[in-house]
Scaffold this motif. Structure first.
Motif, mmCIF file in Angstrom:
data_model
loop_
_atom_site.group_PDB
_atom_site.id
_atom_site.type_symbol
_atom_site.label_atom_id
_atom_site.label_comp_id
_atom_site.label_asym_id
_atom_site.label_seq_id
_atom_site.Cartn_x
_atom_site.Cartn_y
_atom_site.Cartn_z
ATOM 1 N N GLY A 1 5.435 -4.123 7.656
ATOM 2 C CA GLY A 1 4.583 -4.783 6.681
ATOM 3 C C GLY A 1 3.231 -4.098 6.541
ATOM 4 O O GLY A 1 2.872 -3.219 7.323
ATOM 5 N N ARG A 2 2.472 -4.549 5.542
ATOM 6 C CA ARG A 2 1.172 -3.911 5.308
ATOM 7 C C ARG A 2 0.201 -4.177 6.459
ATOM 8 O O ARG A 2 -0.772 -3.439 6.635
ATOM 9 C CB ARG A 2 0.577 -4.371 3.983
ATOM 10 N N GLN A 3 0.483 -5.213 7.276
ATOM 11 C CA GLN A 3 -0.374 -5.452 8.433
ATOM 12 C C GLN A 3 -0.220 -4.339 9.477
ATOM 13 O O GLN A 3 -1.054 -4.210 10.372
ATOM 14 C CB GLN A 3 -0.055 -6.809 9.070
ATOM 15 N N HIS A 4 0.843 -3.518 9.354
ATOM 16 C CA HIS A 4 1.044 -2.415 10.294
ATOM 17 C C HIS A 4 0.410 -1.111 9.796
ATOM 18 O O HIS A 4 0.498 -0.090 10.480
ATOM 19 C CB HIS A 4 2.541 -2.191 10.530
ATOM 20 N N LEU A 5 -0.201 -1.154 8.616
ATOM 21 C CA LEU A 5 -0.826 0.062 8.108
ATOM 22 C C LEU A 5 -1.920 0.567 9.043
ATOM 23 O O LEU A 5 -2.114 1.775 9.183
ATOM 24 C CB LEU A 5 -1.396 -0.191 6.703
ATOM 25 N N GLU A 6 -2.631 -0.346 9.683
ATOM 26 C CA GLU A 6 -3.672 0.079 10.626
ATOM 27 C C GLU A 6 -3.059 0.759 11.847
ATOM 28 O O GLU A 6 -3.650 1.694 12.398
ATOM 29 C CB GLU A 6 -4.530 -1.111 11.047
ATOM 30 N N ASP A 7 -1.878 0.292 12.283
ATOM 31 C CA ASP A 7 -1.187 0.972 13.379
ATOM 32 C C ASP A 7 -0.892 2.412 13.005
ATOM 33 O O ASP A 7 -1.078 3.344 13.807
ATOM 34 C CB ASP A 7 0.136 0.257 13.715
ATOM 35 N N ILE A 8 -0.413 2.605 11.759
ATOM 36 C CA ILE A 8 -0.079 3.948 11.293
ATOM 37 C C ILE A 8 -1.340 4.787 11.159
ATOM 38 O O ILE A 8 -1.372 5.957 11.559
ATOM 39 C CB ILE A 8 0.680 3.857 9.955
ATOM 40 N N LYS A 9 -2.392 4.183 10.630
ATOM 41 C CA LYS A 9 -3.652 4.906 10.438
ATOM 42 C C LYS A 9 -4.231 5.384 11.761
ATOM 43 O O LYS A 9 -4.765 6.507 11.861
ATOM 44 C CB LYS A 9 -4.655 4.000 9.720
ATOM 45 N N LYS A 10 -4.134 4.560 12.800
ATOM 46 C CA LYS A 10 -4.726 4.888 14.097
ATOM 47 C C LYS A 10 -3.867 5.850 14.917
ATOM 48 O O LYS A 10 -4.354 6.432 15.890
ATOM 49 C CB LYS A 10 -4.960 3.611 14.906
ATOM 50 N N SER A 11 -2.615 6.022 14.547
ATOM 51 C CA SER A 11 -1.713 6.859 15.334
ATOM 52 C C SER A 11 -2.043 8.335 15.155
ATOM 53 O O SER A 11 -2.565 8.760 14.121
ATOM 54 C CB SER A 11 -0.257 6.610 14.917
ATOM 55 N N THR A 12 -1.735 9.119 16.154
ATOM 56 C CA THR A 12 -1.900 10.569 16.071
ATOM 57 C C THR A 12 -0.611 11.187 15.537
ATOM 58 O O THR A 12 0.446 10.546 15.515
ATOM 59 C CB THR A 12 -2.215 11.158 17.447
ATOM 60 N N ASP A 13 -0.692 12.453 15.128
ATOM 61 C CA ASP A 13 0.487 13.122 14.578
ATOM 62 C C ASP A 13 1.564 13.356 15.622
ATOM 63 O O ASP A 13 2.732 13.538 15.268
ATOM 64 C CB ASP A 13 0.089 14.463 13.949
ATOM 65 N N ASP A 14 1.195 13.359 16.902
ATOM 66 C CA ASP A 14 2.240 13.504 17.914
ATOM 67 C C ASP A 14 2.809 12.147 18.321
ATOM 68 O O ASP A 14 3.672 12.074 19.208
ATOM 69 C CB ASP A 14 1.720 14.265 19.135
ATOM 70 N N GLU A 15 2.351 11.092 17.648
ATOM 71 C CA GLU A 15 2.953 9.763 17.817
ATOM 72 C C GLU A 15 3.786 9.406 16.588
ATOM 73 O O GLU A 15 4.975 9.096 16.709
ATOM 74 C CB GLU A 15 1.861 8.718 18.043
ATOM 75 N N LEU A 16 3.156 9.413 15.422
ATOM 76 C CA LEU A 16 3.852 9.154 14.159
ATOM 77 C C LEU A 16 3.560 10.316 13.220
ATOM 78 O O LEU A 16 2.409 10.549 12.855
ATOM 79 C CB LEU A 16 3.386 7.834 13.541
#
Length: 528
Positions: A115-130
């Protein structure tokens, strides 16, 4: 320009030859396969069951609820439904699980929809994570079709992000000139007579010319073969990628050598760029980095980086940027053109804004920036008819846990259901209604806030992606799109050739595609 594999949020979209049928690359793919040698044909037969096993060999996602069948091989049924009904399946999961993660089978793999509430999770992740790059590579097979260096060393992304934004004021006059010239040459209107043109084909050539005025400059941006090969290149890559996606990973290197469409496009492009690259390198060697009449385009910016100097290397970068921009920007403007023809009641307010601003500021970057209703019209078009049903795609490079406690195993592909979020009544009032001034009104309510511009990236609106990988070329794309729409409003009357209502978009897999069979009519503007 919505950029992906370049690498950005979004992916170039295939063009269809007929409405609501299989896309033409499907038939081209079939012809390509049938025309290869017996070894390849045997490989297809031998790997049929290996293909079917793809879903069963995906990361263990049993703890994440499914839409449709969850057990193999029945999940294959849902994966075929997803191809033509992705929006419906995403809506079902979004409604049923109320924004919590769920999984959907596609023809190539399971994907986890967050969901859009997970956009911050994606934003905070590094490229070697996501990783966006690895997600794109799995889908488009960049390493095998274009070149491994495009994904392993994507310096063209930072070049685009820095220079396309920093130099926008310098090259805007070139964009304006190419847009105006392309419209006049392609439409070639006589007196006050109406003229019918194929919408997608006409828009694509104008976009290709305007974009390449910034990418490679004059005169190449107007060369018919250059325009043709760049228009075809994205489709050829998509065709070859769809063939490769049939095969298990260990056979992809072998099969890729049997596919020649992408390689042919690269060879054609190199013939055009080779003398230009050699001449520019000669000037730099003889006169230094600041030689007279030095071009101000992406090709030159890439050369100035001094990371690559061969014609082939620089050609791959330029083709990748074209691949990432032309078809997605073409699709967006075609959808806006359909809205303009379908809702003539909005032409008056739009023209009033454009006429007033051009009188005061002329055709300038500053003037275009003041066209808030034009911007809103395009933003609303993207909200309802964006190029993807899901975006912000990532691949988990290691085991992860999201902020809500959801465990994401290594190798999992994630995405956000853009199409559904943009139609959520909890996010937008009357979300199914095309309200062209929705975003300009929201901006007015917030004292002119820029967050509601079409280039904005928020948790409510993200057609250009989200986070650090949001499309680096979106500012160029927005200026092209606004210039094109403003020029039409100032110069032409528009209507459909044989219809009144807006044509329905075509859905294929995650793509939302403007109907390519529609013809639009233009005449010189009669009402001032």
């Amino acid at each position: 320009m919505h950029m992906k594999v370049e690498i950005r949020e979004g992916i170039c979209h295939q063009v269809y030859t007929c409405k609501k049928r299989l896309p033409w690359w499907f038939f081209r793919a079939s012809m390509d396969i049938s025309s290869t040698n017996h070894i390849l044909a045997a490989a297809i037969c031998a790997t049929f069951f290996a293909v079917a096993l793809k879903l069963s060999q995906s990361p263990n996602l049993d703890h994440i609820p499914s839409v449709g069948y969850s057990s193999w091989p029945l999940s294959f049924i849902t994966s075929f439904k997803y191809v033509s009904n992705a929006a419906q399946i995403l809506q079902e999961g979004y409604t049923k699980y109320k924004g919590a993660p769920f999984k959907v089978p596609t023809l190539n793999r399971w994907i986890v929809v967050v969901g859009r509430q997970h956009l911050e999770d994606i934003k905070k992740s590094t490229d070697d994570e996501l990783s966006l790059i690895e997600a794109a590579n799995d889908s488009v097979k960049v390493d095998y079709l274009i070149g491994r260096e495009i994904s392993s060393k994507p310096y063209h992304v930072s070049v685009a992000r820095i220079h396309l934004t920093r130099n926008l004021g310098l090259y805007y006059p070139d964009i304006k000139d190419e847009v105006h010239t392309a419209f006049e040459e392609l439409l070639d209107l006589k007196d006050n007579a109406w003229k019918s043109v194929p919408a997608v084909e006409t828009v694509r050539e104008i976009i290709c010319r305007a974009s390449n005025r910034v990418f490679v400059g004059l005169p190449l941006c107007r060369d018919h073969d250059w325009i043709d090969l760049n228009s075809r290149f994205a489709v050829d890559v998509a065709t070859d990628a769809n063939i490769l996606n049939i095969f298990p990973k260990f056979l992809v290197p072998l099969v890729s050598k049997k596919l020649h469409k992408t390689a042919t496009g690269i060879a054609r492009a190199m013939k055009h760029l080779d003398p230009i690259v050699k001449e520019r390198l000669r000037c730099a060697e003889e006169c230094g980095d600041d030689w007279g009449d030095k071009p101000n385009d992406i090709l030159q910016w890439l050369i100035d980086e001094k990371q690559e100097s061969s014609t082939r290397q620089l050609t791959l970068r330029v083709l990748t940027i074209n691949f990432a921009s032309i078809h997605s920007t073409t699709n967006t403007f075609t959808q806006a053109l359909y809205n303009l023809a379908a809702y003539p009641q909005y032409v008056g307010p739009l023209r009033e804004e454009v006429d007033a601003i051009i009188r005061e500021h002329g055709w300038t970057k500053e003037g275009i920036a003041l066209m808030r209703k034009v911007d809103s019209f395009l933003a609303e078009t993207q909200r309802l008819e964006g190029v993807l049903t899901s975006s912000v795609q990532r691949k988990a490079m290691k085991d992860l846990t999201l902020s809500d406690g959801t465990f994401v195993p290594k190798g999992t592909h994630l995405c956000v259901p853009t199409y559904v979020v943009h139609r959520d009544s909890a996010v937008y009032d009357s979300p199914a209604v095309f309200n062209p001034f929705r975003f300009s009104q929201l901006s007015d309510n917030e004292d002119g806030s820029a967050r509601h511009q079409m280039v904005g990236v928020t948790q409510d609106y993200f057609p250009f992606g989200f986070g650090k990988h949001a499309c680096p070329g979106r500012f160029l794309a927005a200026n092209e799109l606004k210039t094109m729409l403003a020029y039409i409003l100032m110069s032409y009357d528009v209507k459909f050739e044989d219809r009144v209502s807006r044509p329905t978009s075509i859905h294929w897999d995650l793509n939302v595609i403007a109907d390519p069979t529609v013809r639009v009519m233009f005449r010189k503007r009669t009402c001032y």
